[in-house]
Write a protein that holds these residues in place. Structure first.
Motif, mmCIF file in Angstrom:
data_model
loop_
_atom_site.group_PDB
_atom_site.id
_atom_site.type_symbol
_atom_site.label_atom_id
_atom_site.label_comp_id
_atom_site.label_asym_id
_atom_site.label_seq_id
_atom_site.Cartn_x
_atom_site.Cartn_y
_atom_site.Cartn_z
ATOM 1 N N ALA B 339 0.845 -1.200 0.000
ATOM 2 C CA ALA B 339 0.000 0.000 0.000
ATOM 3 C C ALA B 339 0.874 1.241 0.000
ATOM 4 O O ALA B 339 1.951 1.261 0.594
ATOM 5 C CB ALA B 339 -0.900 -0.004 1.240
ATOM 6 N N ASP B 340 0.379 2.298 -0.643
ATOM 7 C CA ASP B 340 1.173 3.514 -0.778
ATOM 8 C C ASP B 340 1.363 4.238 0.546
ATOM 9 O O ASP B 340 2.421 4.798 0.806
ATOM 10 C CB ASP B 340 0.498 4.479 -1.761
ATOM 11 C CG ASP B 340 0.518 3.931 -3.160
ATOM 12 O OD1 ASP B 340 -0.522 4.010 -3.844
ATOM 13 O OD2 ASP B 340 1.560 3.418 -3.566
ATOM 14 N N GLY B 341 0.339 4.254 1.339
ATOM 15 C CA GLY B 341 0.407 5.089 2.535
ATOM 16 C C GLY B 341 0.339 4.261 3.806
ATOM 17 O O GLY B 341 0.597 3.053 3.815
ATOM 18 N N TYR B 362 -2.338 -5.072 -4.074
ATOM 19 C CA TYR B 362 -3.585 -4.311 -4.026
ATOM 20 C C TYR B 362 -4.007 -3.964 -5.447
ATOM 21 O O TYR B 362 -3.182 -3.676 -6.307
ATOM 22 C CB TYR B 362 -3.398 -3.000 -3.244
ATOM 23 C CG TYR B 362 -3.265 -3.186 -1.767
ATOM 24 C CD1 TYR B 362 -2.000 -3.300 -1.183
ATOM 25 C CD2 TYR B 362 -4.386 -3.242 -0.954
ATOM 26 C CE1 TYR B 362 -1.874 -3.459 0.189
ATOM 27 C CE2 TYR B 362 -4.260 -3.406 0.416
ATOM 28 C CZ TYR B 362 -3.005 -3.516 0.985
ATOM 29 O OH TYR B 362 -2.872 -3.679 2.340
ATOM 30 N N PHE B 363 -5.314 -3.962 -5.633
ATOM 31 C CA PHE B 363 -5.854 -3.600 -6.942
ATOM 32 C C PHE B 363 -6.682 -2.311 -6.821
ATOM 33 O O PHE B 363 -7.417 -2.127 -5.863
ATOM 34 C CB PHE B 363 -6.748 -4.736 -7.475
ATOM 35 C CG PHE B 363 -7.527 -4.355 -8.692
ATOM 36 C CD1 PHE B 363 -8.870 -4.022 -8.602
ATOM 37 C CD2 PHE B 363 -6.919 -4.289 -9.935
ATOM 38 C CE1 PHE B 363 -9.592 -3.635 -9.721
ATOM 39 C CE2 PHE B 363 -7.624 -3.910 -11.059
ATOM 40 C CZ PHE B 363 -8.961 -3.583 -10.956
ATOM 41 N N GLN B 364 -6.511 -1.444 -7.785
ATOM 42 C CA GLN B 364 -7.355 -0.245 -7.858
ATOM 43 C C GLN B 364 -7.855 -0.138 -9.294
ATOM 44 O O GLN B 364 -7.093 -0.387 -10.223
ATOM 45 C CB GLN B 364 -6.564 1.017 -7.502
ATOM 46 C CG GLN B 364 -6.118 1.075 -6.063
ATOM 47 C CD GLN B 364 -5.021 2.110 -5.871
ATOM 48 O OE1 GLN B 364 -3.959 2.026 -6.472
ATOM 49 N NE2 GLN B 364 -5.280 3.080 -5.030
ATOM 50 N N GLY B 365 -9.109 0.220 -9.434
ATOM 51 C CA GLY B 365 -9.627 0.335 -10.793
ATOM 52 C C GLY B 365 -10.691 1.405 -10.875
ATOM 53 O O GLY B 365 -11.315 1.766 -9.884
ATOM 54 N N TYR B 386 -12.850 1.984 -7.626
ATOM 55 C CA TYR B 386 -12.641 0.934 -6.635
ATOM 56 C C TYR B 386 -11.231 1.100 -6.099
ATOM 57 O O TYR B 386 -10.258 0.964 -6.834
ATOM 58 C CB TYR B 386 -12.816 -0.449 -7.272
ATOM 59 C CG TYR B 386 -12.451 -1.563 -6.325
ATOM 60 C CD1 TYR B 386 -11.187 -2.143 -6.336
ATOM 61 C CD2 TYR B 386 -13.372 -2.020 -5.388
ATOM 62 C CE1 TYR B 386 -10.844 -3.155 -5.453
ATOM 63 C CE2 TYR B 386 -13.043 -3.036 -4.500
ATOM 64 C CZ TYR B 386 -11.770 -3.593 -4.536
ATOM 65 O OH TYR B 386 -11.434 -4.582 -3.658
ATOM 66 N N ASN B 387 -11.132 1.396 -4.817
ATOM 67 C CA ASN B 387 -9.832 1.629 -4.214
ATOM 68 C C ASN B 387 -9.480 0.437 -3.321
ATOM 69 O O ASN B 387 -9.914 0.347 -2.175
ATOM 70 C CB ASN B 387 -9.877 2.925 -3.388
ATOM 71 C CG ASN B 387 -8.568 3.214 -2.678
ATOM 72 O OD1 ASN B 387 -7.533 2.617 -3.006
ATOM 73 N ND2 ASN B 387 -8.601 4.130 -1.719
ATOM 74 N N GLY B 388 -8.717 -0.468 -3.867
ATOM 75 C CA GLY B 388 -8.340 -1.655 -3.117
ATOM 76 C C GLY B 388 -7.547 -1.346 -1.869
ATOM 77 O O GLY B 388 -7.524 -2.147 -0.926
ATOM 78 N N ALA B 427 -11.672 5.313 1.642
ATOM 79 C CA ALA B 427 -12.608 4.187 1.620
ATOM 80 C C ALA B 427 -12.428 3.335 0.371
ATOM 81 O O ALA B 427 -11.626 3.627 -0.500
ATOM 82 C CB ALA B 427 -14.044 4.703 1.716
ATOM 83 N N ARG B 428 -13.242 2.275 0.285
ATOM 84 C CA ARG B 428 -13.078 1.287 -0.766
ATOM 85 C C ARG B 428 -13.769 1.688 -2.071
ATOM 86 O O ARG B 428 -13.259 1.463 -3.148
ATOM 87 C CB ARG B 428 -13.621 -0.057 -0.256
ATOM 88 C CG ARG B 428 -13.437 -1.273 -1.134
ATOM 89 C CD ARG B 428 -12.000 -1.635 -1.360
ATOM 90 N NE ARG B 428 -11.254 -1.960 -0.171
ATOM 91 C CZ ARG B 428 -11.136 -3.180 0.350
ATOM 92 N NH1 ARG B 428 -11.784 -4.192 -0.174
ATOM 93 N NH2 ARG B 428 -10.364 -3.385 1.403
ATOM 94 N N ASN B 429 -14.941 2.286 -1.967
ATOM 95 C CA ASN B 429 -15.723 2.548 -3.182
ATOM 96 C C ASN B 429 -16.174 3.996 -3.256
ATOM 97 O O ASN B 429 -16.741 4.521 -2.295
ATOM 98 C CB ASN B 429 -16.987 1.670 -3.199
ATOM 99 C CG ASN B 429 -16.646 0.207 -3.241
ATOM 100 O OD1 ASN B 429 -16.234 -0.328 -4.241
ATOM 101 N ND2 ASN B 429 -16.819 -0.444 -2.098
#
Lengths: 433, 510, 253
Positions: B339-341, B362-365, B386-388, B427-429
């Motif tokens: 994770a970045d942070g 982690y996936f982000q899309g 979508y923030n994994g 958050a995630r979404n």
């Protein structure tokens, strides 16, 4: 029950205030429900007159180059199908229209122009308020009725000749000349829907043969369900001519645009027809109504919660005030459930009384509002019926509201009632409150 | 050619109007009031083809004096046809290179001058019976200027620089002026506007028009998203969904671009950012490496890229843009190792603790669309993200805010520390959309509606606004921002509701 | 006397017949002329020029936009870089096939879209944006000789071959010697003059004639005029690197 009623009567002011609060909540929600209920009917009816019907049939042909051409050539099969389906019709309208630019001395206005048979177009006459000119001027085959907003934009007066730049049914550029026969009032938000001209001349401009046209509209008899009638007609037509699939309304798609897309993407030979209703075109309206009803319910619940908090506090006070009375009743042998139910009954009667008061108040307010004639010159005219507000209440909604109020009121009184019932008679009698 | 003219007219007339250009360079002949006079007559004197292909001088003279006294066909004198075969044949390549070269240095810039009065209710929604309760107001002036210079001494070499200065023009430390605004649209009061900020300074050069280099501080945009762009790995500042179109600062980087197969491209970025350094000195192996490829397949353009820096999480990304019918569509997908942070989880003495994760993938899309209807001046943008790396549990999200507040106040021993960046999209979404309807019915009124929502904690913000253009360079905008959601949710952190009235006076480019 | 009369008659008849044959032999092939006019608009080589568009509307200041155009038609490549107004200098559009990129120097981002869908609306698509061909879409319904200024011209009356061609009726003034269009009038289906185009100046590049000045008059909205002047036209080969995103990025500030 008698004791409960008598108790309510003892503190008239308090009962009146509490009941009044409930009545107020009922008044608001009933007005919202009623208005929302008639919203769709009124808008629907007003639009049906402006659009020329409640059920519509468009015809489409595909040119060799793939261009979609809107045209109905031989409508005998359509009119026969209407008779065969047995749907009760008042009359049938035939119209052609184009989207073009009206030009007058360097002033331009983009406008939809609908050509219709003015001898038979009483449905449009009843919905247009003319501020200048008269319908009689539409005897001029080049006559046009434009809204006052468009007239202002073009800076035209009655009798002026305006040019109309448009594309024919096959996409060629054409220019026509119209004389301003009348100017209608622009009802604001929904205004400038269309300018009206004579079908024959519009057909000429569209390069459509006389006798052909683009849209057939059907006015059903008053109160007839247009979706049911449309389904009947569709099933008859399907057996006779090529028809585009009839989309039903879903939450996320607008059936009208779905059918529009089908005409662009599919290919066929000959004429293929599209049948849709006013409801399909106004699918968004249903969402608005749904939203109105939901927000009304939310408002009611919020109001009621606030009122119920008041009721709970009040009943708590009542309990403290009548603590010796409760002690006496318990000492005389009244059981706990009976004491509790006494309070609950008081609450129930309060809610019933408040509801009845609220309904009476709503009826009075609705009648008074209905009497006001807003006229057709208001931006809200499409929401009104002949300029008057109307309210359409459903029995189910009323009963539902009543039940909600009753349940919430009982709930509000429950805890103080239970507490009162649990009081020790000796302690209660000893109380100096 | 007709198609080209039509496309050209559309593009040029859409590019904007500008009053008659009086600067140097050949001015086009004025449009004659009597076009038939273009053709002259046999009786008037003819002037043979003069310099430029715009025809005879008699055109200009006769045309400027109103209704012509010449006969209708006076235009077509001798000199109607100019043979440019020999004289202009060599000019084509010159035209291509002349755009890359200029005699002097070009200067320009912009000024943003807006004055906004905010009224907001922080703790609760306004009480209609007592609007003053919980109300507070603030006036926020924004005065910002940018200046740029563009020097092109040679077609193979160019230097560009851009600087920004913002009111109050004094340095007092703090974060960049491109910090994220609060949910209510009010710039955080603790944002400190820096003095003159060098926003860009780089040079462009190439190797035989095959490899193109850009070295220096430069704006870099990798992503294709509008509100959210997880693939925008290189940019120093992320997109602010409430201001997606503002300029965003980029890093100091070395970029090489190799076009191939007509429209495809290969890129390599070497990013040198001081914040990457381990220790006090910046080392060679602190440089980030980011290759990228772009290629077109049919009507879609795809991008593939990667990023590696030894102290950061390695990433791979894919982007795509295209159209479905009249709707433009875009999408991004990013996979990172770690994770970045800084994240929050249950545990530790306080019940919740922060931690970093350098190994979990982690996936982000994100997918989105845009639609323009130029006849109606309508534009629509919508996007889902979508923030994994975000929290699926809203409780953790709330705890993150609490821990951060405690960290800033010094009351909670948070280690590793959280940063403001960790709380931007925690958050995630997410979803965001904006609809804009300008020049309604040919008026000067523009309506706009913005929404951003956190699907995880159920909060969001809705912001309708109406703008009225008084005249050129002067407009008024009234807006309201309404946040919704439960207590301590993301968008309710900074308040319930605000209203604003903004005057934009003298904003423009030069 | 009779012999003299017969001789005269015979001579006259012979001369007239010869003249009519000659006239018949000289009757131009208008279809070929239209084809030639169409061909003038098609470049099989690279092409570049500066276009200046001046648009006038009554009551408004004229608007001026200038742009450099680069074209490579056989490969469907097209690049336009705006030169004026200064605030938009360097902004550009790159088209390759059906892909269109616009570069925004502010965000330093390319926006990519599909041309095919962007320009195809429900009714306005085909006839405006497909290559229209005079020779394929029109027949010459009438012709006459005339003069425009000092130039002898054919005045051709064209009627659309089918009901999908945008302008059902077009009138052309074609210069006889060079077979280039000097003036064109576009009519609506109701035969109302909608637009007049003038081509008073041409540039000759190789064997092609290219209108270097075009004037479009809107005959419905009096006072609306657009003039396009083309300067520095060239058909010399363009460098390949021109039709790349890299070039578009370099010319921008």
């Amino acid at each position: 029950m008698m004791i409960a009623l008598r108790n309510l009567n003892r503190q008239k002011k308090r009962s009146f205030l509490l009941g009044g609060a409930i009545a107020f909540g009922i008044l608001i929600i009933t007005l919202i429900n009623g208005f929302a209920g008639s919203f769709v009917n009124n808008v629907s009816e007003n639009f049906s007159h402006l659009f020329g019907g409640q059920i519509f049939i468009d015809g489409f042909e595909k040119s060799p180059s793939g261009r979609r051409i809107s045209i109905i050539r031989d409508d005998s099969v359509l009119t026969d199908a209407i008779k065969e389906s047995g749907i009760p019709t008042t009359y049938i309208t035939k119209a052609s229209s184009f989207s073009g630019t009206l030009i007058f001395q360097n002033n331009t206005a983009a406008q939809q122009v609908v050509g219709t048979d003015w001898q038979k177009a009483s449905y449009v006459r009843s919905r247009l308020t003319l501020v200048k000119g008269s319908f009689a001027n539409m005897d001029n085959p080049h006559g046009i009725i434009i809204s006052d907003r468009v007239a202002k934009q073009l800076k035209v007066e009655l009798g002026d000749t305006i040019l109309a730049q448009l594309r024919t049914a096959t996409g060629q550029l054409n220019v026509g000349e119209f004389q301003v026969a009348a100017v209608s009032h622009d009802p604001g938000l929904f205004g400038s829907i269309a300018a009206y001209a004579n079908l024959q001349y519009v057909n000429t401009l569209l390069n459509i043969r006389s006798g052909d046209y683009q849209t057939l509209g059907i006015f059903l008899t008053q109160g007839e369900n247009m979706d049911v009638a449309a389904a009947k007609l569709y099933s008859v037509l399907k057996g006779k001519v090529q028809m585009f699939k009839r989309e039903t309304t879903t939450a996320s798609t607008n059936p009208f645009t779905a059918m529009q897309r089908a005409t662009q993407n599919e290919t066929w030979s000959g004429t293929k027809y599209r049948l849709y209703t006013l409801n399909d075109r106004l699918a968004e309206l249903k969402q608005i109504v749904g939203t109105l009803n939901t927000s009304g319910l939310v408002i009611l619940l919020i109001l009621l919660v606030v009122i119920m908090i008041g009721i709970t506090n009040t009943f708590r006070m009542i309990m403290y005030e009548r603590i010796r009375e409760i002690g006496t009743m318990r000492a005389l042998g009244m059981q706990r459930p009976t004491v509790r139910n006494l309070f609950l009954l008081e609450a129930l009667f309060l809610s019933l009384g408040g509801t009845v008061l609220g309904l009476i108040a709503s009826a009075i307010v609705m009648t008074l509002l209905h009497l006001i004639n807003f006229g057709l010159n208001t931006p809200l005219f499409l929401l009104l019926k002949d300029g008057h507000m109307t309210f359409d209440l459903k029995a189910g909604q009323l009963i539902g509201n009543l039940l909600i109020v009753a349940v919430l009121t009982i709930l509000a009184a429950y805890f103080p009632a239970r507490k009162a019932a649990r009081l020790n008679p000796a302690d209660a009698l000893r109380s100096t409150h | 050619m007709k198609r080209a003219y039509t496309v050209l007219l559309l593009l040029l007339l859409a590019a904007g109007a500008y009053s008659q250009d009086q600067s140097t360079g050949s001015n086009p002949p004025p449009i004659p009031t009597n076009p038939d006079s273009l053709f002259g007559s046999p009786s008037t004197s003819s002037v043979e083809g003069s310099g430029g292909s715009t025809g005879s001088a008699s055109n200009g003279g006769g045309d400027q004096t109103g209704p012509s006294t010449q006969s209708p066909s006076s235009m077509f004198q001798g000199g109607m046809v100019e043979d440019v075969t020999k004289s202009k044949a060599e000019s084509s390549a010159t035209a291509a290179t002349s755009l890359l070269k200029s005699q002097g240095i070009q200067f320009g810039g912009s000024i943003e001058s807006t004055y906004t009065a905010y009224g907001f209710w922080l703790g609760a929604y306004p009480d209609l019976s007592n609007l003053a309760s919980g109300y507070t107001d603030q006036m926020v002036p924004v005065l910002q200027g940018t200046m740029f210079f563009d020097a092109r001494p040679d077609q193979h070499f160019r230097v560009f620089g851009k600087a920004k200065a913002s009111y109050p023009f004094q340095v007092s430390g703090g974060t960049s002026s491109t910090g994220v605004t609060s949910a209510l649209g009010v710039p955080p009061t603790q944002t400190v506007t820096p003095n003159i900020n060098i926003f860009e300074l780089y040079s462009d050069f190439d190797y035989k028009n095959k490899l193109y280099f850009r070295v220096g501080k430069q704006v870099v945009n990798w992503g294709v998203g509008y509100f959210f762009s997880p693939a925008d790995i290189i940019s120093v500042t992320p997109i602010d969904p409430q201001n997606p179109t503002i300029e965003r600062e980029g890093p100091v980087a070395f970029k090489v671009n190799m076009p191939f197969a007509e429209v495809d491209n290969l890129y390599l970025y070497l990013v040198a950012n001081q914040s990457f350094a381990t220790g006090s000195a910046f080392h060679l192996n602190d440089v980030a490496v980011a290759p990228k490829a772009e290629f077109v397949v049919g009507d879609y353009e795809f991008g593939l890229g990667g990023y590696y820096q030894r102290n950061q999480r390695p990433k791979a990304m894919v982007t795509a843009t295209g159209s479905i019918g009249k709707i433009g569509v875009f999408g991004e997908a990013v996979v990172s190792r770690g994770a970045d942070g800084t994240l929050v989880r249950q545990g530790g003495a306080m019940g919740y603790e922060t931690y970093t994760d350098t190994t979990t993938p982690y996936f982000q899309g994100t997918v989105g669309f845009n639609y323009m209807q130029s006849d109606w001046h309508l534009s629509l943008y919508g996007q889902y993200y979508y923030n994994g790396q975000g929290y699926a549990d809203p409780t953790l999200e709330k705890e993150a805010y609490i821990l951060y507040a405690g960290q800033v106040a010094g009351t909670l021993p948070v280690s590793p520390q959280l940063s403001l960046q960790d709380l931007q999209l925690p958050a995630r979404n997410y979803g965001a959309a904006v609809a804009s309807w300008s020049n309604i019915k040919d008026s000067n009124v523009t309506l706009s509606l913005f929404w951003e929502g956190n699907f995880t904690d159920g909060s969001g913000i809705v912001s309708p606004s109406v703008s009225y253009k008084l005249f050129d360079h002067a407009s008024l905008t009234a807006a309201t921002h309404i946040a919704y959601g439960g207590q301590s949710t993301q968008f309710m952190q900074t308040g319930h509701m605000s209203v604003s009235l903004q005057a934009s006076l003298g904003t423009g480019d030069f | 006397m009779f012999r003299k009369f017969m001789k005269t008659t015979l001579l006259t008849a012979t001369l007239l017949t010869a003249a009519s044959f000659a006239a018949f032999a000289q009757q131009p092939d208008f279809h070929r002329i239209l084809q030639r006019v169409d061909e003038l608009n098609n470049f099989t080589t690279d092409f570049s020029a500066v276009f200046t568009v001046v648009s006038e509307k009554p009551g408004q200041d004229p608007s001026v936009t200038r742009a450099q155009i680069f074209r490579r038609d056989p490969k469907k490549q097209f690049l336009i870089v705006i030169l004026k107004p200064d605030t938009q200098k360097g902004q550009g559009y790159l088209q390759v096939d059906n892909n269109l990129w616009f570069y925004d120097p502010q965000s330093r981002q390319f926006s990519h879209s599909s041309l095919k869908e962007n320009f195809q609306s429900s009714d306005a698509k085909n006839s405006d944006f497909n290559q229209q061909s005079l020779a394929e879409d029109y027949t010459v319904a009438g012709s006459s000789d005339g003069k425009l200024g000092i130039y002898p011209v054919y005045v051709l009356d064209l009627k659309a071959k089918n009901n999908e061609v945008t302008y059902p009726h077009v009138k052309l003034w074609v210069r006889k010697d060079l077979e280039i269009v000097l003036k064109a009038e576009d009519y609506s289906l109701s035969d109302r003059l909608m637009r007049t185009a003038y081509y008073p100046n041409y540039a000759k590049i190789g064997d092609k004639y290219f209108p270097s000045r075009m004037l479009f008059i809107d005959n419905l909205n009096t006072g609306n005029k657009t003039q396009i002047t083309v300067t520095d036209p060239s058909i010399a080969a363009l460098p390949d690197y021109l039709f790349t995103k890299a070039y578009l990025e370099r010319v921008n500030r």
